[in-house]
Design an enzyme around this catalytic site. Structure first.
Site, short mmCIF file in Angstrom:
data_model
loop_
_atom_site.label_atom_id
_atom_site.label_comp_id
_atom_site.label_asym_id
_atom_site.label_seq_id
_atom_site.Cartn_x
_atom_site.Cartn_y
_atom_site.Cartn_z
N ASP A 197 0.94 -1.23 0.00
CA ASP A 197 0.13 0.13 -0.06
C ASP A 197 0.99 1.02 -0.08
O ASP A 197 1.68 1.50 0.85
CB ASP A 197 -0.92 -0.15 1.24
CG ASP A 197 -1.86 0.75 1.25
OD1 ASP A 197 -2.10 1.78 0.11
OD2 ASP A 197 -2.79 1.04 2.13
N ASP A 248 -3.23 2.69 -5.83
CA ASP A 248 -2.18 2.64 -4.66
C ASP A 248 -1.94 1.47 -3.76
O ASP A 248 -1.11 1.37 -3.15
CB ASP A 248 -2.20 3.81 -3.74
CG ASP A 248 -3.44 4.03 -3.18
OD1 ASP A 248 -4.54 3.20 -3.40
OD2 ASP A 248 -3.58 4.98 -2.51
N GLU A 249 -3.00 0.35 -3.98
CA GLU A 249 -2.57 -0.90 -3.24
C GLU A 249 -2.83 -2.19 -4.25
O GLU A 249 -3.63 -2.16 -5.26
CB GLU A 249 -3.40 -0.68 -2.00
CG GLU A 249 -4.88 -0.73 -2.26
CD GLU A 249 -5.68 -0.79 -0.97
OE1 GLU A 249 -5.55 -1.76 -0.19
OE2 GLU A 249 -6.64 0.11 -0.75
#
Lengths: 405, 376
Positions: A8, A103-104
């Site tokens: 993350d 973003d993860e």
């Protein structure tokens, strides 16, 4: 025994802004819009979080809490570009990468251990390479399943590496509050509070028959998760479950023409993304938010699975006319395509694919020359607040993207 | 007005016309049925301005007259009466119809007959006639394919072409098309092309007797209305204006594979697959002579990611190369359950080309379904 990583990126949008503009480093950066705009915060840097600025908070509240914050509208294209670089690093360790958002991602590295070393070794490698090659900080959780990996990565952000050794899942989770578990929202928290349960350990100790009585079949799932068990696989080609866009008005609008034109705009954006994913929608959801954050959602099926803006718009308009009370000011309007399918019904008389090919050509023009390069005449008249210069343009807040949620 | 009719006859007449009564009438009189003595009997008329139905019931007229009364009230009352003689007497000064039947006496307040719209005053000689039983079967094979949503009004109608001694019926909803031809009792010249609302044909199917008797077809010179007349019953329908899409080019002239299948077995397999297809946009996959069908026969499969899979193999006589196609199950079920033949032929030319269904031993019918494009 599987080895699952959850990676993350820390304060992703804000970190990208600090990466590209060194003068912002060490300063509170808030991405989502200008301080006097009516949108919400998409991301805040750790410097801003000290002031209590968090995602989804109205921008004006953020401005009050953090008067010296640097407010930026966001650059979705740049975020996507860096996200692709990071995902490519993940993919060099395993083909089983499941992106959850820009973003993860989850990584199943079970079969990569022979080549790259054990889970913690791969996690350290990834952290180092993302920092060296992209310039961003990523937090990683290592565990035997997705649930524990996700909770681990989130536990000591930023720049965290948290390892849950095999067999220690239950004891790792036990002291944590129950809200950390998937599927435990405010309602479930209240219900569990009646049994005096506030930590995951207390939940795990509860008789599963009690949970089944209170939560039905979800009780068993809850019980298993509390003990740190989660069989769900890492799925690499993760098709989005819904694709939606929304718009917050500068001033509440009750003007039907304005609302309908905005819906047309949203329908076009949603249809473009449906085509990009090669998906069709089976139903449309309309979201309306009024003064005081009262929010309504209504949905209706489409006559046929479609990736064309017209039926999305027509169905959404039908919902709007049924839902919207004349004269009531709307703060936010959203349109989401749901029931996504890869199937598309072909037609007899509308020369096959004609509409689809036209739409795809428009998509290409927009990709090369920007969203406003080609648009419906109706939208020109309805959007006096939009600028038509070819420089910077105010883009939709990236946080509105429900892709892959 | 003073007339005696048998309860049985009046009940049947009211049941016939009552489907044309407006359920949400903008004009109060449209919720009524018109009663008028005529030719030693009673003429019953109802209309919703789209269709009008006229039905003549034999009776004994003592005094001529006419009145309109609420259709539902009269229909429900008459249906509840014993099968005896009913005397209907109108008291003109308070517009009240008095009914006497056995020990029952009722009076119903009415509206003047001259407020009722004129129905079936076409007064032309019929263009031609066609056998009622054949027309009923043909409508059954076509009408279901008409569009039910109003986004393209022309497609809610059934193209009806009378040319020479042929009648062609075609209905389409942009995803499928059904075309049936039948033979007229007498040739029509010049040809007549009209578009009849699908709903009107559905009503016509309901009232047509299942018997070999001629039904006369009359079209007004300005092509605004059509009249069907069969033994004591008239049905008048308004026509839909506009150009029906040219469907002939979309009916494939050739195919690359063909399967002849027992219609009932094909239908049963499709219904089973559709149970699984509910959660996946109702898509069923049909494979002629592929691996799932062991190289022979036809496989019908459905796959729903969160539910499971279902497969049926049906014996079939196949020709050409193996091929697979995906359809919305509803369209297959519609045609297979309405097709009036024991065996059906499925003709395909690839996964994205229109699929054709014909009845074996029936050269007068063709049905085309557009496929669903799927990822796999």
């Amino acid at each position: 025994m599987r080895t699952i990583l959850h990676a993350d990126l820390d304060a992703f949008y804000a970190s990208v802004e600090q990466l590209d503009d060194p003068s912002l480093r060490g300063r509170p950066v808030i991405v989502g819009g200008h301080r006097d705009e009516r949108g919400v915060v998409s991301a805040s840097s750790y410097e801003a979080r000290v002031f209590g600025v968090v995602s989804a908070m109205p921008l004006r509240t953020a401005a009050r809490r953090c008067p010296d914050g640097v407010f930026l509208p966001g650059r979705p294209e740049r975020y996507r570009q860096l996200s692709r670089q990071v995902m490519a690093i993940f993919a060099s360790y395993t083909p089983l990468v499941e992106p959850i958002s820009l973003d993860e991602a989850f990584l199943d590295v079970s079969d990569s251990r022979a080549a790259f070393g054990d889970g913690p070794t791969i996690a350290r490698e990834i952290k180092r390479r993302v920092l060296d090659e992209v310039g961003l900080v990523v937090s990683v959780g290592v565990a035997t399943n997705k649930l524990c990996a996700k909770i681990a990565s989130d536990l000591r952000k930023p720049d965290a590496l948290v390892i849950v050794p095999p067999g220690e899942e239950a004891s790792f989770l036990a002291p944590l509050p129950i809200r950390r578990l998937w599927g435990v929202g405010p309602q479930a928290q209240r219900a569990l509070g009646e049994y005096g349960v506030t930590t995951i350990g207390q939940l795990a100790a509860l008789e599963s028959s009690t949970l089944r009585r209170r939560f039905g079949i979800h009780g068993d799932e809850l019980s298993a998760r509390a003990r740190g068990a989660d069989p769900s696989p890492v799925v690499s080609s993760h098709a989005p479950k819904s694709i939606g866009h929304e718009h917050t008005f500068d001033v509440d609008s009750a003007d039907p023409g304005r609302l309908e034109a905005t819906l047309l705009d949203l329908a076009e954006s949603v249809a473009t993304r449906l085509r990009r994913h090669d998906l069709a929608a089976r139903a449309v959801q309309l979201k309306l938010r009024y003064e005081g954050f009262e929010t309504l959602t209504r949905q209706a099926p489409l006559p046929h699975p479609t990736r064309d803006s017209r039926p999305l718009y027509d169905t959404a308009i039908g919902l709007l006319r049924k839902t919207q009370v004349a004269g009531r000011g709307v703060r936010l309007i959203g349109l989401t395509a749901i029931g996504l399918t890869e199937a598309q019904q072909l037609t007899l008389f509308d020369a096959p694919d004609r509409e689809d090919r036209l739409s795809r050509s428009i998509d290409t023009v927009r990709e090369r020359f920007g969203e406003d390069a080609i648009t419906r005449a109706r939208l020109l008249a309805q959007r006096p607040h939009r600028r038509f210069d070819f420089g910077e343009r105010p883009d939709a807040a990236p946080g509105n993207d429900e892709d892959g949620a | 007005m003073n007339i005696s009719v048998m309860q049985e006859n009046l009940a049947r007449g009211l049941a016939t016309v009552s489907r044309a009564v407006s359920s949400r009438a903008t004009l109060p009189v449209l919720a009524n049925v018109l009663l008028k003595t005529e030719n030693s009997g009673l003429n019953l008329t109802a209309t919703n301005l789209e269709i009008g139905i006229n039905c003549w019931v034999p009776g004994k007229v003592a005094e001529e007259g006419e009145i309109t009364v609420p259709a539902k009230l009269l229909t429900d009352l008459v249906a509840s009466l014993p099968n005896q003689k009913i005397d209907l007497v109108l008291s003109p000064k308070d517009r009240t119809l008095k009914l006497t039947c056995g020990n029952n006496r009722s009076s119903i307040k009415g509206i003047e007959a001259d407020e009722f719209p004129v129905v079936a005053a076409i007064g032309e000689t019929p263009a031609t006639s066609v056998d009622a039983r054949v027309l009923r079967e043909a409508l059954g094979e076509v009408v279901f394919a008409a569009a039910s949503d109003e986004s393209r009004p022309i497609l809610t109608g059934v193209l009806t072409r009378l040319t020479g001694d042929k009648m062609t019926l075609a209905a389409a909803d942009n995803y499928r098309i059904a075309v049936r031809t039948l033979t007229l009792a007498s040739p029509v010249d010049p040809e007549i092309v009209i578009v009849v609302p699908g709903r009107s044909y559905a009503e016509l199917m309901r009232i047509l007797p299942d018997a070999e008797m001629p039904i006369e077809i009359t079209v007004t010179p300005n092509k605004s209305q059509v009249l069907f007349h069969v033994e004591g019953i008239d049905l008048v329908s308004r026509l839909i204006e506009g150009q029906f899409p040219n469907y002939e080019p979309v009916i494939p002239a050739s195919h690359s594979s063909r399967a002849v299948i027992d219609r009932e077995a094909f239908l049963a397999g499709t219904r089973r697959a559709s149970i699984f297809a509910r959660d996946s946009a109702n898509i069923v996959k049909i494979e002629i002579g592929g691996d799932d069908a062991d190289g022979a026969g036809v496989a019908i499969t459905a796959h729903a990611a969160d539910v499971g899979d279902n497969a049926d193999t049906v014996d079939a006589a196949i020709e050409g190369s193996p091929t697979a196609i995906a359809f919305n199950a509803r369209y297959l079920i519609d045609v297979l359950s309405n097709l009036g033949s024991e065996e059906a032929a499925l003709e395909l030319s690839g996964p994205l080309a229109p699929g054709v269904i014909r009845g074996i031993g029936k050269d007068d019918y063709v049905h085309v379904i557009m496929p669903v494009r799927t990822a796999s």
